[in-house]
Design a protein around this motif. Structure first.
Motif, PDB file in Angstrom:
ATOM      1  N   GLY A 259       0.796  -1.339  -0.036  1.00 57.02           N
ATOM      2  CA  GLY A 259       0.023   0.000  -0.041  1.00 57.02           C
ATOM      3  C   GLY A 259       0.743   1.180  -0.002  1.00 57.02           C
ATOM      4  O   GLY A 259       1.837   1.332  -0.339  1.00 57.02           O
ATOM      5  N   ASN A 260      -0.008   2.364   0.641  1.00 55.48           N
ATOM      6  CA  ASN A 260       0.803   3.745   0.512  1.00 55.48           C
ATOM      7  C   ASN A 260       1.888   3.836   1.449  1.00 55.48           C
ATOM      8  O   ASN A 260       3.062   4.296   1.198  1.00 55.48           O
ATOM      9  N   ASN A 261       1.961   2.792   2.539  1.00 61.53           N
ATOM     10  CA  ASN A 261       3.268   2.844   3.497  1.00 61.53           C
ATOM     11  C   ASN A 261       4.220   2.240   2.980  1.00 61.53           C
ATOM     12  O   ASN A 261       5.569   2.303   3.234  1.00 61.53           O
ATOM     13  N   ALA A 262       4.197   1.371   1.786  1.00 63.96           N
ATOM     14  CA  ALA A 262       5.395   0.951   1.405  1.00 63.96           C
ATOM     15  C   ALA A 262       6.199   1.700   0.330  1.00 63.96           C
ATOM     16  O   ALA A 262       7.349   1.537   0.047  1.00 63.96           O
TER      17      ALA A 262
ATOM     18  N   THR B  40       9.623  -1.289   3.571  1.00 68.09           N
ATOM     19  CA  THR B  40       9.115  -0.489   4.479  1.00 68.09           C
ATOM     20  C   THR B  40       9.859   0.348   5.552  1.00 68.09           C
ATOM     21  O   THR B  40       9.742   1.482   5.842  1.00 68.09           O
ATOM     22  N   ILE B  41      10.552  -0.451   6.122  1.00 65.34           N
ATOM     23  CA  ILE B  41      11.560   0.150   7.442  1.00 65.34           C
ATOM     24  C   ILE B  41      12.635   1.164   6.684  1.00 65.34           C
ATOM     25  O   ILE B  41      12.633   2.066   7.150  1.00 65.34           O
ATOM     26  N   LYS B  42      13.039   0.794   5.495  1.00 68.34           N
ATOM     27  CA  LYS B  42      13.973   1.969   4.621  1.00 68.34           C
ATOM     28  C   LYS B  42      13.211   2.855   4.308  1.00 68.34           C
ATOM     29  O   LYS B  42      13.723   4.158   4.207  1.00 68.34           O
ATOM     30  N   LEU B  43      11.753   3.142   3.997  1.00 69.71           N
ATOM     31  CA  LEU B  43      11.167   3.978   3.460  1.00 69.71           C
ATOM     32  C   LEU B  43      10.836   5.119   4.820  1.00 69.71           C
ATOM     33  O   LEU B  43      11.180   6.444   4.843  1.00 69.71           O
ATOM     34  N   ALA B  44      10.614   4.140   6.086  1.00 64.67           N
ATOM     35  CA  ALA B  44      10.519   5.167   7.275  1.00 64.67           C
ATOM     36  C   ALA B  44      11.656   5.923   7.543  1.00 64.67           C
ATOM     37  O   ALA B  44      11.712   6.924   8.351  1.00 64.67           O
ATOM     38  N   GLU B  45      12.894   5.233   7.249  1.00 67.85           N
ATOM     39  CA  GLU B  45      14.163   6.029   7.889  1.00 67.85           C
ATOM     40  C   GLU B  45      14.429   7.112   6.907  1.00 67.85           C
ATOM     41  O   GLU B  45      15.019   8.050   7.523  1.00 67.85           O
TER      42      GLU B  45
END
Length: 593
Positions: A130-133, A251-256
């Motif tokens: 989704g959008n979070n990815a 997803t974790i890399k996007l959040a970082e």
């Protein structure tokens, strides 16, 4: 006598299992529910309780099976339906879990178990696709381009024209040092991201599987310990894979990436500080190594070099940009230290210098009667030589630094020479010389030459030693202070040319066995008979199977052999006595009365 049946066993074991589940003792709780299941296999509360225990212990397949049996017995049981939805989510079937939670929430809204399952499943799906990815392909576009650039037409699949009937085993390409370091770093990063503090438990268990101390004399206890370690490591790996499927790494890399600019500046400042500390530490360790080299303390030098190598292994080219430069400086100093051992002492006697050469070349040495600085500072350690050889071979396969390769090949040749594997030791010593010649490094070339001389001197190959001494003498002229090495080489040639009386019968027998082993059956018997006849021939007239030098110490003149005790010997060159006269008459002899 049969054991009495426990009164109210179903209630006792079921309630005990529920109490242990609340205390998070899942193995004991599951054992209690198993006992309750034996008493009453169709009890719904037992099935739902065991399903809850398996769900908490991350055993989703068993939890789903128990919940499904409970739903068949009681279709309207909401606890079993909730357990089934949880098990589906744990097995990474997120869409099915969300559907089952939506069906359950229509029937029961409180307690909000189904609502929590819906929110959890939707959030996980958003993290995956989704959008979070974020833009997954767009974010990893540089990596994809880099992979495509390295691909050539040779790597494209080609249709094989001939299919061999002989099965060929697939050869897996071994990782280089950089690839292995990247793989190890990524695995540790993933473990830290998903397992948190439990990642250190995983690292400990991984090291424990390769620890030789786990093998003890207590074989049954060692097997039990290995089984426990294997099961714990498998459980942690499954937990990590499950958490990674619920929240992918991109997803974790996007959040970082969405962090604030102040945090990025802080991380950059930390990186700069770490680089400065790493450079200062490397310089300090190198200064200690150079001080030990000036004082000819080779044992301390090797210990400090191992300490610096451990420090360099913990660094990456990002945290220590000049890592290759420091590695070159380290192993140049190590090479100088090994070469510094090959020197003569003008305070020792002739016998002391000969003992020093014999010690360095691996020849038999008696108990030293005087203090020798080289023998006292020799970098000798009590180690398992086979295990050390395997470790050096593994490191050499992954090594990429040329100077470090010289050191590894020198160490491997030295260890193999200690194990009397002279052929393989010669191969690695030649490789060390070839690598040093490409680097124009005289020090490591001479170190490799000394290993070659050690093997040849132990085998008694005088001509080989003389050729190597002459070649090393020419190479030593490129050193700044060649006199010390040249004097050592001359003394080595002098010692190699001398006769050494030694019992080589064992080596000859071993060589004979090796020759017989590679022959045909028709020639084996004839060769064994020939070797047996050779062993009965006197030493002076025998053709030896092994190439060895002449044993001048065993050759004695005939006059010396016939010398009677108490008589004087005429000075001058000894001459052989003439043979006693023999008569031509049969049966008649002349005796010296």
């Amino acid at each position: 006598m049969e054991e009495k049946q426990l009164y109210g066993a179903l209630t006792v074991y079921r309630e005990r299992g529920a109490c242990l589940r609340r205390l998070e003792q899942f193995e004991k709780a599951k054992a209690s529910f198993d006992e309750a299941f034996k008493s009453a296999p169709n009890d719904v509360r037992t099935l739902t309780g065991r399903s809850q225990v398996c769900a908490d212990a991350v055993q989703p397949i068993q939890a789903y099976a128990d919940a499904e049996v409970a739903l068949k017995l009681e279709p309207g049981n909401m606890i079993a339906r909730n357990m089934q939805a949880r098990a589906m989510y744990t097995m990474s079937d997120f869409e099915r879990s969300v559907v089952m939670n939506f069906r359950g929430v229509r029937v029961r809204r409180q307690p909000p178990y189904f609502l929590e399952g819906i929110n959890q499943g939707i959030e996980t799906i958003q993290d995956c696709i989704g959008n979070n990815a974020g833009g997954v392909m767009l974010g990893f576009l540089p990596l994809i381009k880099e992979t495509e650039a390295t691909r050539t037409d040779k790597n494209a699949p080609q249709k094989s024209l001939h299919v061999s009937r002989i099965p060929q085993p697939e050869r897996k390409r071994k990782l280089t040092q950089i690839e292995a370091r990247k793989h190890l770093t990524l695995s540790r990063v993933l473990a830290m991201k998903y397992l948190g503090p439990m990642a250190y438990d995983k690292f400990f268990l991984q090291e424990l599987t390769e620890d030789p101390r786990i093998k003890s004399a207590n074989s049954s206890g060692s097997l039990q310990l290995k089984a426990i370690v294997k099961e714990a490591l498998r459980s942690l790996n499954e937990r990590q894979d499950m958490l990674r499927s619920q929240r992918p790494y991109y997803t974790i890399k996007l959040a970082e990436k969405a962090e604030s600019k102040y945090q990025n500046k802080y991380k950059e400042a930390i990186l700069i500080k770490e680089r400065e500390i790493g450079a200062r530490t490397s310089e300090r360790l190198l200064k200690q190594i150079e001080k030990s080299l000036r004082d000819n303390r080779i044992m301390d030098l090797i210990a400090q070099a191992e300490r610096m190598q451990l420090f360099l292994d913990s660094k990456t080219p990002r945290t220590l940009p000049d890592k290759e430069v420091y590695t070159d400086r380290l192993y140049r100093a190590v090479g100088e230290g090994y070469l510094a051992q090959h020197r003569l002492s003008y305070t020792l006697s002739e016998r002391g210098n000969r003992r020093r050469i014999a010690f360095l070349m691996g020849l038999p040495v008696g108990r030293p009667q005087s203090f020798d600085s080289v023998m006292a500072n020799y970098p000798y350690k009590f180690i398992d030589i086979k295990q050390a050889t395997e470790k050096v071979i593994t490191t050499l396969e992954m090594c990429e630094n040329a100077t470090m390769k010289c050191w590894l090949m020198y160490e491997l040749a030295r260890l193999l020479c200690t194990q009397k594997n002279y052929a393989l030791a010669k191969f690695y010593a030649k490789r060390c010389q070839r690598e040093a010649q490409e680097l124009t490094n005289v020090t490591w070339w001479l170190n490799g030459c000394f290993v070659l001389m050690s093997g040849d001197m132990q085998q008694g190959n005088v001509n080989e030693v003389r050729i190597q001494v002459e070649e090393a003498y020419e190479w030593s002229k490129k050193l700044q202070d060649p006199e010390r090495v040249q004097a050592f080489l001359c003394k080595c040639a002098e010692m190699a040319a001398e006769a050494v009386s030694a019992d080589e019968r064992k080596a000859i027998i071993q060589r004979e066995k090796q020759i017989v082993a590679i022959m045909d059956d028709s020639q084996k018997v004839k060769t064994q008979v020939l070797f047996k006849r050779m062993s009965t021939v006197p030493t002076g007239r025998r053709f030896s199977v092994l190439p060895r030098k002449q044993e001048f110490s065993q050759e004695r003149a005939e006059r010396r052999q016939r010398l009677q005790r108490g008589l004087s010997v005429i000075p001058g060159q000894e001459r052989t006595l003439p043979a006693p006269p023999r008569s031509g008459t049969l049966g008649f002899q002349l005796f010296d009365i």
